[in-house]
Scaffold this active site. Structure first.
Site, mmCIF file in Angstrom:
data_model
loop_
_atom_site.group_PDB
_atom_site.id
_atom_site.type_symbol
_atom_site.label_atom_id
_atom_site.label_comp_id
_atom_site.label_asym_id
_atom_site.label_seq_id
_atom_site.Cartn_x
_atom_site.Cartn_y
_atom_site.Cartn_z
ATOM 1 N N ASP A 102 0.840 -1.207 0.000
ATOM 2 C CA ASP A 102 0.000 0.000 0.000
ATOM 3 C C ASP A 102 0.871 1.252 0.000
ATOM 4 O O ASP A 102 1.974 1.263 0.538
ATOM 5 C CB ASP A 102 -0.956 0.010 1.198
ATOM 6 C CG ASP A 102 -0.266 -0.169 2.537
ATOM 7 O OD1 ASP A 102 0.599 -1.074 2.656
ATOM 8 O OD2 ASP A 102 -0.551 0.605 3.461
ATOM 9 N N GLU A 167 -0.087 -1.324 5.764
ATOM 10 C CA GLU A 167 0.975 -0.813 6.634
ATOM 11 C C GLU A 167 0.778 0.666 6.916
ATOM 12 O O GLU A 167 0.930 1.133 8.049
ATOM 13 C CB GLU A 167 2.355 -1.052 6.000
ATOM 14 C CG GLU A 167 3.537 -0.819 6.956
ATOM 15 C CD GLU A 167 3.941 0.643 7.144
ATOM 16 O OE1 GLU A 167 4.537 0.958 8.200
ATOM 17 O OE2 GLU A 167 3.665 1.475 6.264
ATOM 18 N N HIS A 391 6.317 9.715 1.453
ATOM 19 C CA HIS A 391 5.081 10.517 1.569
ATOM 20 C C HIS A 391 5.225 11.894 0.918
ATOM 21 O O HIS A 391 4.289 12.686 0.974
ATOM 22 C CB HIS A 391 4.643 10.702 3.036
ATOM 23 C CG HIS A 391 4.300 9.417 3.727
ATOM 24 N ND1 HIS A 391 3.379 9.365 4.755
ATOM 25 C CD2 HIS A 391 4.735 8.146 3.568
ATOM 26 C CE1 HIS A 391 3.285 8.115 5.194
ATOM 27 N NE2 HIS A 391 4.107 7.365 4.479
#
Lengths: 422, 422
Positions: A102, A167, A391
């Protein structure tokens, strides 16, 4: 040529295959709830390797009723977990290789130079959400196993490879794998560590704070209490709490990290009309937990901080700040300095890079918490991605490091599991 | 019995009918885009009164291309404007009575004691979104007209009653009515003034500010720039600007108002993941414009404030704050102290209440801006609702004040339009 040299040669000869596999994986935007297609690519690869494949959907009471299950996802159907086992001949130690499929949302499209799911390669780097966190690491695992299998090496211990979901939302995928029985004598998680060793895993958990105001017409805003301004008071208090919590840490591995256990404010929302004074603001974020701290102690520190606001500030006495812990939770964990897994990894790192590894504390939680706390598996976090790019917009990875990580991991597997020369 | 006494008697005898009409109107949640059912109730009432009814949907290039059209609504279909005319016999001044049917959202349900669209009556008050802002005022208008019509009074001048949409979003409904040709020698808007006179109308307009950060993993939040924290810097600057702008005002009507031209922060949103550093926060709000200030001058003051941030703060040099004016805009307006409309209203107020009216500046923009600036119609804002309850939870109105406002308005109509005794 000895086995270790053959491994190295094989990996560098097949580097391009790894790049192409990563590109295919990045081009499947496996955001939460949409992990299936990327998992299918991983499964196809494991089939090619001739591994025993177990592909299952996370359901059932044993998962949802587990005391460490912290997840706000209602439906896991259609997006399976995957485990693939390379059975050893016996007599060796087993190893678990864990990667998550993910990825977090791409954020603001305008901040990306290339499309976030392009997987474009420029100057030895691949760009796209998930390159660093952590499909690149998963490719290192697959390359390492491919090298061992392709060279016909028979291991004594089992290798268990896992590609899990969830996760980024707290690790329900890895918890499900532990509960399904996948355990081993040691584990490696190739999260983006810049090829450093992260034996200390920060824990973390999500919080939601509700700040109340009093609505009014914007033209008489003085008759109301603006929840946005009240939220600013709360944010200031949280920043002070973060400073206090980090000052209290004294582990040497934290000395170089600006904020070892950060409190991140990730989302804010409030109000529904430009001309009205908003009566509610909701803040959501991530609360870092020190490796040797209990979840309860960490939660208590926020409770104390926000309860104090309620008693000190007049408005908060009328409308107390409310808070809850929701969704994700990553348990903290710690691998002892002299653990055999640490020693083997260090030896192999030195033999690949001809220098000592840099050892740091992890700035984030990983699935290692579930592996070590629930599965009782010693865990090292070590991977090829760029810690700072996780991110972020324009997330990318240096492709060569994927091969280098695969090299260290393959040699570690040989040593840890043992080779059956028979 | 003279006409004025008959009007008073009629209104108090029929008070209950007004209450029931208001309750029906409040029980139709005429939020933006859902105004039709409440408008149907108003139309039914106007039909009973035998007025000439004009019911039309806001469309067409003349509206959308008008330089003062500021509206972000794409579709007006199904939710009409309404005008109803009581034709005079000629030779008198005409009057326009303007009320808006749209209400703002109810906000947080938990803050309401009763359901926001209950219309429940307790202790002489009716509760619900729209009671004060401004269905109660519209009922005052309808009651005043009903009294005049029911008593068989023939006026010389025309009475034009309007029930418009879109006031809460900037007044496109009233602009459309002006462009359709509805103009008069004077106008009354019964917005909630606590039965005070508001000859000065504050203007206002909506702004949207985009604050940029730099995304990062929450665990390495120090590698990013949190747009929420940057937004706090912007909010502080806006608060300073508000103080400066209000200190510069010196009209005597502003002396008792804590913040005569407020800058309201109405909405905030940013971030999409608790564990990521948010890269964008969007603030929306309402910017008050002084009655004697131009829209351009008011906009310039925000431009200067935010541009200064961009040059002073290091991060804003990299990612400048962006802003735009969107959606609603209420033009400022002013009725001269010695205007005949002011004089007639004052006389009638004194004859009803036996005391001088309280005269204040309006804390908000109204549709009066469009009437006076585009329609060149002198406007007084005077109504029965509670200024402080507009847009608030538990919004309510004191029912007796609806009748009192109707009384002042009915007497004003008689005097302003003139009675045809023939």
């Amino acid at each position: 040529m000895d086995v270790e040299a053959s491994i190295k040669q094989w990996l560098y000869n097949h580097e391009q295959e790894g790049i192409e596999l990563l590109q295919k994986l990045v081009q499947e935007p496996s955001k939460r709830g949409r992990e299936a297609k990327a998992q299918a690519i991983i499964m196809e690869k494991c089939k090619q390797l001739g591994m025993d494949i177990d592909c299952w959907e996370l359901e059932g009471d044993s998962l949802r009723q587990h005391p460490q299950f912290h997840c706000d996802r209602s439906d896991f159907s259609g997006n399976p977990n995957l485990a693939a086992v390379l059975k050893g001949s016996g007599g060796g130690k087993s190893i678990l290789l864990n990667g998550h499929i993910d990825v977090v949302p791409e954020g603001n499209l305008h901040d990306w130079v290339e499309h976030p799911f392009s997987g474009i390669v420029k100057d030895g780097k691949m760009y796209g959400r998930g390159t660093t966190d952590m499909k690149g690491g998963t490719v290192s695992l697959l390359m390492a196993m491919d090298a061992i299998i392709s060279l016909g090496i028979q291991l004594k211990g089992d290798v268990i490879f896992e590609s899990v979901i969830e996760e980024e939302s707290g690790g329900a995928g890895t918890l499900a794998a532990v509960l399904r029985g996948y355990r081993a004598d040691g584990a490696i998680i190739p999260e983006p560590t810049n090829l450093k060793f992260f034996p200390l895993q920060q824990g973390s958990m999500w919080f939601r704070i509700t700040v109340k105001g009093k609505s009014a017409h914007g033209g008489t805003r003085y008759a109301g209490v603006n929840a946005i301004e009240q939220a600013m008071v709360v944010i200031d208090a949280i920043r002070e709490l973060e400073t206090k919590r980090n000052e209290a840490l004294d582990h040497p591995l934290y000395e170089t990290i600006p904020i070892p256990i950060p409190i991140n404010l990730g989302k804010i929302s409030g109000g529904d009309w430009p001309s009205s004074v908003p009566d509610t603001v909701i803040l959501e974020g991530r609360f870092g937990v020190a490796p040797n701290e209990s979840i309860e102690a960490a939660q208590l520190s926020l409770t104390e901080c926000l309860s104090e606001l309620n008693t000190v500030h007049e408005w908060f006495q009328i409308k107390p700040v409310e808070w809850e812990w929701f969704g994700a939770r990553w348990l903290p964990g710690q691998l002892e300095e002299n653990h055999p897994l640490m020693q083997v990894l260090t030896d192999k790192f030195i033999s690949v890079f001809n220098k000592e590894p840099v050892i740091e504390a992890s700035p984030w939680g990983t699935d290692g918490g579930y592996l070590s706390v629930v599965g009782k598996i010693p865990v090292m976090v070590f991977g090829p991605g760029i810690t700072e790019m996780a991110h972020d917009a324009n997330e990318h990875i240096e492709l060569r490091k994927i091969t280098e990580a695969a090299h260290v991991i393959a040699l570690t597997i040989l040593e840890w599991c043992g080779m059956d020369d028979a």
